[in-house]
Design a protein around this motif. Structure first.
Motif, short mmCIF file in Angstrom:
data_model
loop_
_atom_site.label_atom_id
_atom_site.label_comp_id
_atom_site.label_asym_id
_atom_site.label_seq_id
_atom_site.Cartn_x
_atom_site.Cartn_y
_atom_site.Cartn_z
N ARG A 5 64.94 13.64 -2.25
CA ARG A 5 64.68 13.20 -3.37
C ARG A 5 63.53 13.87 -4.34
NH1 ARG A 5 62.77 7.02 -5.04
NH2 ARG A 5 62.82 7.24 -7.29
N ALA A 9 63.94 15.92 -7.54
CA ALA A 9 63.16 15.60 -8.74
C ALA A 9 62.56 16.96 -9.21
CB ALA A 9 62.24 14.50 -8.62
N ALA A 15 62.82 15.06 -16.59
CA ALA A 15 62.20 13.82 -15.89
C ALA A 15 63.07 12.80 -15.34
CB ALA A 15 60.95 13.26 -16.45
N PRO A 16 63.23 12.27 -14.33
CA PRO A 16 64.10 11.35 -14.06
C PRO A 16 64.01 10.12 -14.94
CG PRO A 16 62.82 11.07 -12.26
CD PRO A 16 62.38 12.69 -13.31
N LYS A 17 65.48 9.72 -15.26
CA LYS A 17 65.31 8.24 -16.13
C LYS A 17 64.57 7.30 -15.21
CE LYS A 17 68.48 5.33 -18.77
NZ LYS A 17 69.59 5.09 -19.02
N LEU A 18 63.65 6.34 -16.16
CA LEU A 18 63.05 5.29 -15.80
C LEU A 18 63.81 3.91 -15.70
CD1 LEU A 18 59.34 5.53 -17.18
CD2 LEU A 18 60.10 6.02 -14.89
N ASP A 19 63.90 3.18 -14.87
CA ASP A 19 64.60 1.86 -14.55
C ASP A 19 63.75 1.09 -15.27
OD1 ASP A 19 66.14 -0.21 -14.20
OD2 ASP A 19 65.73 -0.54 -11.79
N PRO A 20 64.10 0.37 -16.16
CA PRO A 20 63.07 -0.54 -17.29
C PRO A 20 62.89 -2.04 -16.21
CG PRO A 20 64.95 0.13 -18.54
CD PRO A 20 65.02 0.48 -17.09
N ARG A 21 63.91 -2.30 -15.42
CA ARG A 21 63.65 -3.69 -14.59
C ARG A 21 62.78 -3.19 -13.57
NH1 ARG A 21 69.57 -4.75 -12.63
NH2 ARG A 21 69.19 -2.28 -12.48
N PHE A 22 62.69 -2.17 -13.04
CA PHE A 22 61.62 -1.75 -11.97
C PHE A 22 60.10 -1.72 -12.86
CE2 PHE A 22 59.13 1.45 -9.94
CZ PHE A 22 58.84 1.07 -8.75
N VAL A 23 60.23 -1.12 -13.73
CA VAL A 23 59.00 -0.86 -14.55
C VAL A 23 58.38 -2.40 -14.81
CG1 VAL A 23 57.89 -0.31 -16.62
CG2 VAL A 23 59.35 1.38 -15.46
#
Length: 99
Positions: A5, A9, A15-23
């Motif tokens: 991974r 990256a 940059a990889p897309k951020l997961d809003p739920r994780f953030v």
């Protein structure tokens, strides 16, 4: 993070897309920890103040039995100091300079 991974990256053009739920989950967890620490400190502070106040009241009560006139003056003076301190703290909190 796995090596595969990491290599993907590093090789990616963006940059990889951020997961809003994780953030959001991470932020909520951090905020909950901070709140719990502040709440525990507040409870300990209040318990300490209550213990100190109870001790002082017991000592003042035993002393006031023999010194009634002086005790009245001391209690009134402490009340005035407490009122002034509370007023000063409130004004400092409401002051635009403290924001």
């Amino acid at each position: 993070m796995s090596e595969e991974r990491l290599m993907r990256a590093l090789g990616a053009g963006a940059a990889p897309k951020l997961d809003p739920r994780f953030v959001l989950t991470v932020m909520e967890r951090a905020e909950r920890k901070r709140y719990e620490a502040e709440r525990a400190a507040g409870v300990l502070r209040a318990a300490g103040l209550a213990a100190a106040g109870a001790t002082l009241l017991i000592m003042l009560g035993s002393w006031a039995g023999t010194h009634a006139e002086v005790a009245q003056t001391v209690v009134l003076s402490l009340g005035v100091l407490l009122g002034l301190t509370a007023t000063a703290r409130t004004l400092a909190r409401l002051s635009p300079a403290s924001r």
